[in-house]
Motif scaffolding. Structure first.
Motif, short mmCIF file in Angstrom:
data_model
loop_
_atom_site.label_atom_id
_atom_site.label_comp_id
_atom_site.label_asym_id
_atom_site.label_seq_id
_atom_site.Cartn_x
_atom_site.Cartn_y
_atom_site.Cartn_z
N VAL A 1 0.33 8.31 -0.47
CA VAL A 1 -0.42 8.36 0.97
C VAL A 1 -0.30 6.73 0.69
O VAL A 1 0.15 5.04 0.59
CB VAL A 1 -0.46 8.08 1.87
CG1 VAL A 1 -1.36 7.75 2.80
CG2 VAL A 1 0.04 9.43 3.21
N THR A 2 -1.82 6.16 -0.21
CA THR A 2 -2.11 5.30 -0.74
C THR A 2 -1.32 4.35 -2.04
O THR A 2 -1.06 3.60 -2.16
CB THR A 2 -3.74 5.94 -1.50
OG1 THR A 2 -4.33 6.63 -1.22
CG2 THR A 2 -4.23 4.82 -2.14
N GLY B 1 4.27 -0.29 -1.46
CA GLY B 1 4.82 -1.15 -0.18
C GLY B 1 4.24 -3.29 -0.67
O GLY B 1 5.13 -3.80 -0.21
N VAL B 2 2.99 -2.96 -0.94
CA VAL B 2 2.38 -4.55 -1.54
C VAL B 2 2.43 -4.88 -1.78
O VAL B 2 3.43 -6.39 -1.70
CB VAL B 2 0.88 -4.69 -1.35
CG1 VAL B 2 -0.09 -5.40 -2.06
CG2 VAL B 2 0.01 -3.69 0.53
N LEU B 3 3.17 -4.28 -3.40
CA LEU B 3 3.65 -4.84 -4.34
C LEU B 3 5.50 -5.47 -4.21
O LEU B 3 5.63 -6.54 -4.42
CB LEU B 3 3.89 -3.99 -5.12
CG LEU B 3 2.20 -3.63 -6.15
CD1 LEU B 3 2.48 -2.73 -7.47
CD2 LEU B 3 1.39 -4.92 -6.70
N ALA B 4 5.58 -4.71 -2.96
CA ALA B 4 7.19 -4.46 -2.76
C ALA B 4 7.60 -6.35 -2.26
O ALA B 4 8.26 -7.12 -2.52
CB ALA B 4 7.72 -3.59 -2.17
#
Length: 172
Positions: free
Chosen positions: A95-96, A102-105
């Motif tokens: 999950v982490t 997700g943040v990088l994308a």
């Protein structure tokens, strides 16, 4: 485009296999392959100095520190027991990792990639100029950091060997 795909697949494959293996020595060796793949990507992108630094620092120095640490602190297989909450920790790690991806994308998609603004404003500096700047006024700092890392590695060896000697005395 094909070399980039091959480099990316090999880098990701070695990193994934390194995470999946239970043998720390094999994982550390595969991690060296992954760092080599990142250096190959830098070469493909035209950043020769960064690729050289990647090979020198990560593939050379950091990998040796990791291998020494694994070899000096490795326990026997009888000491290693699977913790009961391993599945929960694995789920939390996935999950982490997904959140980080997700943040990088999101950051990559919101950046002005391909618009030409980043490359148009980049200063023209050669690898030679960068090396002269690093070894000019910053040469003393580089030597201090190298000495500090050497002392830290020697300290880790002394601490690990003292712990191992105490454990062998306890068994007698």
């Amino acid at each position: 485009m094909l070399p980039l795909v091959v480099i990316a697949l090999l880098t990701l494959a070695t990193a994934a296999v390194a995470m999946a293996l239970r043998n720390l020595i094999h994982s550390a060796l595969l991690l060296i392959g992954s760092w080599g793949g990142i250096a190959a990507f830098y070469l493909w992108a035209g950043a020769e100095f960064v690729a050289f630094a990647q090979v020198l620092v990560y593939v050379g120095a950091i990998s040796m520190v990791v291998l020494f640490a694994v070899l000096l602190t490795r326990r026997s297989r009888t000491d290693i027991a699977l913790a009961p909450d391993s599945v929960g920790r694995a789920f939390a790690a996935i999950v982490t990792g997904g959140a980080v991806v997700g943040v990088l994308a999101g950051a990559i998609l919101s950046s002005p990639l391909g618009a030409g603004t980043v490359a148009g404003n980049a200063p023209a500096i050669s690898v030679r100029d960068l090396g002269l700047q690093l070894m000019g006024s910053h040469a003393a700092a580089l030597l201090v950091v190298g000495g500090l890392l050497t002392v830290a590695l020697l300290g880790a060896v002394v601490i690990a060997s003292a712990d191992r000697a105490e454990k062998e005395d306890d068994r007698s």
